[in-house]
Design a protein around this motif. Structure first.
Motif, short mmCIF file in Angstrom:
data_model
loop_
_atom_site.label_atom_id
_atom_site.label_comp_id
_atom_site.label_asym_id
_atom_site.label_seq_id
_atom_site.Cartn_x
_atom_site.Cartn_y
_atom_site.Cartn_z
N SER A 14 0.86 -1.15 0.08
CA SER A 14 0.07 0.05 0.00
C SER A 14 0.96 1.41 0.08
N TYR A 15 2.28 1.21 0.39
CA TYR A 15 2.92 2.51 0.36
C TYR A 15 3.04 3.00 -1.12
N PHE A 16 3.33 2.19 -2.15
CA PHE A 16 3.26 2.67 -3.39
C PHE A 16 2.28 3.26 -3.86
N LYS A 17 1.01 2.76 -3.65
CA LYS A 17 -0.32 3.10 -3.93
C LYS A 17 -0.98 4.52 -3.20
N SER A 18 -0.05 4.71 -2.01
CA SER A 18 -0.61 6.01 -0.96
C SER A 18 0.22 7.04 -1.54
N PHE A 20 1.36 7.29 -4.78
CA PHE A 20 1.07 7.41 -6.05
C PHE A 20 -0.16 8.54 -6.06
N LYS A 21 -1.14 8.10 -4.98
CA LYS A 21 -2.56 8.80 -5.11
C LYS A 21 -2.20 10.42 -4.68
N LYS A 22 -1.10 10.73 -3.91
CA LYS A 22 -0.69 11.92 -3.70
C LYS A 22 -0.16 12.59 -4.87
N TRP A 23 0.46 11.95 -5.66
CA TRP A 23 1.25 12.43 -7.00
C TRP A 23 0.19 12.64 -7.92
N ALA A 24 -0.57 11.63 -8.36
CA ALA A 24 -1.61 11.82 -9.28
C ALA A 24 -2.65 12.93 -9.24
N HIS A 25 -3.18 13.14 -7.88
CA HIS A 25 -3.87 14.20 -7.50
C HIS A 25 -5.08 14.39 -8.34
N GLU A 26 -5.29 15.29 -9.38
CA GLU A 26 -6.31 15.14 -10.29
C GLU A 26 -6.16 14.46 -11.60
N LYS A 27 -4.88 13.85 -11.57
CA LYS A 27 -4.87 13.18 -12.96
C LYS A 27 -5.73 11.97 -13.19
N SER A 28 -6.83 12.29 -13.52
CA SER A 28 -7.88 11.16 -13.52
C SER A 28 -7.65 9.87 -14.65
N GLU A 29 -6.89 10.04 -15.54
CA GLU A 29 -6.68 9.12 -16.42
C GLU A 29 -5.58 8.03 -15.84
N PHE A 30 -4.57 8.44 -14.78
CA PHE A 30 -4.00 7.77 -13.93
C PHE A 30 -4.78 6.84 -12.84
N MET A 31 -5.76 7.71 -12.24
CA MET A 31 -6.43 6.97 -11.19
C MET A 31 -7.36 6.00 -11.67
N GLU A 32 -7.81 6.04 -13.09
CA GLU A 32 -8.65 5.10 -13.55
C GLU A 32 -7.92 3.83 -13.47
N ARG A 33 -6.70 3.87 -14.34
CA ARG A 33 -5.71 2.73 -14.42
C ARG A 33 -5.58 2.15 -13.13
N LEU A 34 -5.24 2.93 -12.07
CA LEU A 34 -4.84 2.49 -10.83
C LEU A 34 -6.02 1.69 -10.20
#
Length: 240
Positions: A14-18, A20-34
């Motif tokens: 979960s360290y990577f994912k947490s 990543f979510k801070k980095w992606a922020h409003e980048k919806s295309e990244f969040m959909e893939r995650l």
């Protein structure tokens, strides 16, 4: 190999994912893939055998070897991986299903490089998910991305200098998962052999600084097991 969700690091996976979510922020295309890759994780668990690149580390002796009374086992991880993966080959074929294959990971501690986050763009699971057949259309690349979550750890574990072998397994379809009751918990594990015919991945044993076993006694014991080739050393830590 033990289910990493039961590891002493509560941020395993979960360290990577947490971060990543801070980095992606409003980048919806990244969040959909995650989100799509997390759907894959619902069916699979990560199992690992964890090692250290330092065979004589006082912190490791204290934490994992009976406060220095135990032993440090030195493995050739390349040989260990080859033995395991050949066990899962069919009719001598070296091609192993990607879910069954174990692989080596050198742990990266602390801040995660941005290029690791950028890799999420290459996930194809989201396309399969939108077409309604994502559960059977994950690619090897998607599976590798999920595996890569586990090579990043919090900086507080830096002293362990960890190297691990990792495997994904489905609790639904996997037949070699064993469940033990330890410390009041049910712990899932997969047994990995270190010997196969004339091949052996165990190469060295270091005797702990507080161990009462001497080299000659240990050598005689190993000979009885057919492991006389193993190098035996004594810890140099002046710990008592």
């Amino acid at each position: 190999m033990t289910d990493l969700s039961k590891a002493n690091d509560k941020l395993e996976g979960s360290y990577f994912k947490s971060e990543f979510k801070k980095w992606a922020h409003e980048k919806s295309e990244f969040m959909e893939r995650l989100d799509a890759l997390e759907d894959f994780e619902m069916d699979y668990s990560a199992f690992a055998a964890c090692f250290s690149s330092d065979q004589d580390n006082l912190g490791q002796w204290r934490a994992y070897a009976g406060d220095g009374r135990g032993f440090s086992l030195g493995f050739d991880l390349g040989e260990l991986i080859n033995i395991h993966n050949s066990d899962y080959s069919s009719d001598g074929d070296e091609v192993v299903l990607v879910e069954q294959r174990i692989e080596q990971q050198k742990i990266v501690y602390g801040e995660i490089p941005e290029e690791a986050f950028e890799e999420i763009k290459s996930a194809t699971a989201i396309k399969a998910f939108r077409e309604g057949g994502w559960s059977t259309l994950f690619t090897e690349k998607d599976i590798q991305l999920v595996k890569d979550y586990y090579k990043f750890k919090h900086k507080s574990f830096l002293d362990e200098k960890e190297v691990r072998v990792l495997r994904l397994a489905s609790s639904i379809t996997e037949t070699d998962i064993v469940v033990d009751f330890q410390g009041g918990r049910l712990i899932s594990r997969i047994e990995v052999g270190f010997q196969r015919q004339d091949r052996c991945a165990l190469k060295r044993i270091c005797i702990g600084p507080k161990s009462r076993v001497d080299k000659e006694t240990l050598r005689a014991f190993l000979k009885r097991l057919g492991l006389q080739h193993i190098e035996i050393t004594q810890s140099l830590a002046p710990y008592r």
